[in-house]
Design a protein around this motif. Sequence first.
Motif, PDB file in Angstrom:
ATOM      1  N   PHE A   1       8.398   0.892   3.358  1.00 19.77           N
ATOM      2  CA  PHE A   1       9.813   1.177   3.648  1.00 19.77           C
ATOM      3  C   PHE A   1      10.135   0.935   5.131  1.00 19.77           C
ATOM      4  N   ASP A   2       9.118   1.012   5.993  1.00 16.93           N
ATOM      5  CA  ASP A   2       9.338   0.698   7.423  1.00 16.93           C
ATOM      6  C   ASP A   2       9.824  -0.743   7.570  1.00 16.93           C
ATOM      7  N   ASP A   3       9.073  -1.666   6.977  1.00 19.12           N
ATOM      8  CA  ASP A   3       9.415  -3.087   7.066  1.00 19.12           C
ATOM      9  C   ASP A   3      10.719  -3.376   6.313  1.00 19.12           C
TER      10      ASP A   3
ATOM     11  N   VAL B   1       0.848  -1.201   0.000  1.00 14.86           N
ATOM     12  CA  VAL B   1       0.000   0.000   0.000  1.00 14.86           C
ATOM     13  C   VAL B   1       0.879   1.245   0.000  1.00 14.86           C
ATOM     14  N   THR B   2       1.795   1.337   0.976  1.00 19.18           N
ATOM     15  CA  THR B   2       2.623   2.563   1.131  1.00 19.18           C
ATOM     16  C   THR B   2       4.025   2.389   0.540  1.00 19.18           C
ATOM     17  N   GLY B   3       4.372   1.181   0.130  1.00 17.40           N
ATOM     18  CA  GLY B   3       5.751   0.864  -0.249  1.00 17.40           C
ATOM     19  C   GLY B   3       6.441   0.060   0.847  1.00 17.40           C
TER      20      GLY B   3
ATOM     21  N   TYR C   1      -3.100 -10.698   2.636  1.00 17.02           N
ATOM     22  CA  TYR C   1      -2.214  -9.959   1.726  1.00 17.02           C
ATOM     23  C   TYR C   1      -2.380  -8.460   1.971  1.00 17.02           C
ATOM     24  N   SER C   2      -1.248  -7.759   2.116  1.00 19.29           N
ATOM     25  CA  SER C   2      -1.294  -6.312   2.403  1.00 19.29           C
ATOM     26  C   SER C   2      -2.099  -5.561   1.360  1.00 19.29           C
ATOM     27  N   ALA C   3      -1.975  -5.984   0.101  1.00 23.46           N
ATOM     28  CA  ALA C   3      -2.652  -5.278  -0.988  1.00 23.46           C
ATOM     29  C   ALA C   3      -4.173  -5.313  -0.822  1.00 23.46           C
TER      30      ALA C   3
ATOM     31  N   GLY D   1       1.749  -5.982  11.266  1.00 22.77           N
ATOM     32  CA  GLY D   1       1.341  -5.555   9.936  1.00 22.77           C
ATOM     33  C   GLY D   1      -0.164  -5.642   9.762  1.00 22.77           C
ATOM     34  N   THR D   2      -0.582  -6.160   8.616  1.00 26.40           N
ATOM     35  CA  THR D   2      -2.015  -6.318   8.344  1.00 26.40           C
ATOM     36  C   THR D   2      -2.490  -7.700   8.797  1.00 26.40           C
ATOM     37  N   GLY D   3      -1.721  -8.324   9.706  1.00 28.75           N
ATOM     38  CA  GLY D   3      -2.095  -9.603  10.299  1.00 28.75           C
ATOM     39  C   GLY D   3      -1.790 -10.761   9.367  1.00 28.75           C
TER      40      GLY D   3
HETATM   41  O1  LIG Z   1       1.905  -2.438   2.352  1.00 31.10           O
HETATM   42  C1  LIG Z   1       2.214  -1.579   3.196  1.00 31.10           C
HETATM   43  O2  LIG Z   1       2.429  -0.405   2.883  1.00 31.10           O
HETATM   44  C2  LIG Z   1       2.319  -1.957   4.611  1.00 31.10           C
HETATM   45  C3  LIG Z   1       1.899  -3.205   5.031  1.00 31.10           C
HETATM   46  C4  LIG Z   1       1.846  -3.612   6.437  1.00 31.10           C
HETATM   47  O3  LIG Z   1       2.718  -4.686   6.710  1.00 31.10           O
HETATM   48  P1  LIG Z   1       2.505  -6.233   6.234  1.00 31.10           P
HETATM   49  O4  LIG Z   1       2.970  -6.306   4.814  1.00 31.10           O
HETATM   50  O5  LIG Z   1       3.392  -7.025   7.128  1.00 31.10           O
HETATM   51  O6  LIG Z   1       1.087  -6.616   6.406  1.00 31.10           O
HETATM   52  C5  LIG Z   1       2.211  -2.474   7.404  1.00 31.10           C
HETATM   53  O7  LIG Z   1       2.619  -2.959   8.657  1.00 31.10           O
HETATM   54  C6  LIG Z   1       3.291  -1.570   6.878  1.00 31.10           C
HETATM   55  O8  LIG Z   1       3.508  -0.514   7.818  1.00 31.10           O
HETATM   56  C7  LIG Z   1       2.890  -0.958   5.551  1.00 31.10           C
END
Ligand SMILES: O=C(O)C1=C[C@@H](OP(=O)(O)O)[C@@H](O)[C@H](O)C1
Length: 284
Positions: free
Chosen positions: A138-140, A134-136, A179-181, A243-245
Amino acid sequence: MHGHAVALGAGTVLNALSTGTGSAFAIDAETAATVELDDSGTVTGEVAEDVDADTRLIERCVELAVERYGDDGAPFGGSVRTESDVPMAAGLKSSSAAANATVLAAADALGADPDRLDACRLGVRAARDVGVTVTGAFDDASASMLGGVTVTDNDTDEVLARDEVTWDVLVWTPDERAYSADADVEQCANVAPMAELVADLALDDRYAEAMTVNGLAFSAALGFSPRPAVEAMPHVAGVSLSGTGPSVVAVGDDSGLDRVQELWDERSGRTWRTTTRNDGARIQ
Ligand SMILES: O=C(O)C1=C[C@@H](OP(=O)(O)O)[C@@H](O)[C@H](O)C1
Ligand SMILES: Nc1ncnc2c1ncn2[C@@H]1O[C@H](COP(=O)(O)OP(=O)(O)O)[C@@H](O)[C@H]1O
């Protein structure tokens, strides 16, 4: 031309889906990537644990790495294979670990040893290109690449803070996948005031408390039960939906984590112990 590299999975302190600011910590779970380059003109990917997995992310990582780290005569084409301890789409940053390991392995195949943040941003670009984020994230990606805990701005791909941490970690990974998406971004936006509070706590080095607030807010926003985190709270320093679980991660001392392991062992899925890692990704 052959390259090999390893990157780390991670757990969440702050989910970035609300405000674009996120935070994650590297754990001792690894994804390895092996890259062979040739002049076939196409890149093909393979995931050792799942023949049906989506390989577009790792293929795009090889393409971008060859563009960036190869010289003009570099061969274009080849294969990439990942082998991973990080469960896919379980909130433990399998995509970041796969992307980081692949970019470094492709650079290794080209005889390059790139700056880690530059390589990390390339993997984030690949994730955006193929739509697995969703955001890229970059944190992970930065936690997976650098090790330790990072706080980042995912709109600008800048690291706001990084610390080395030595925590014992307990992880509950249910069998389902998320899935994050597919995450409900609108619901996440609703908890933005809580995300801002979590960011303030994290930037004040109060990572464990930040995690716990994050877990309550994002379990509610994303429709996961807060119960596993609530039952852990009396025994640990911090606990959150990752994350998104669907995984839940807890940090604390040995005896507290033992107690929570007993409680989480009652649940279906897998409960496992690990530790934080401060060394990050490496070419091997
Ligand atoms: O796709 C994204 O931008 C994100 C997905 C999430 O993690 P997961 O991919 O582990 O669900 C979230 O914790 C992260 O801060 C941003
Ligand atoms: N080991 C792997 N090898 C190749 N690609 C992977 C691997 N693990 C994850 N991915 C990619 O990342 C996607 C999952 O990303 P995401 O839903 O964000 O999960 P996570 O929270 O674990 O990062 C997969 O569909 C696949 O495209």
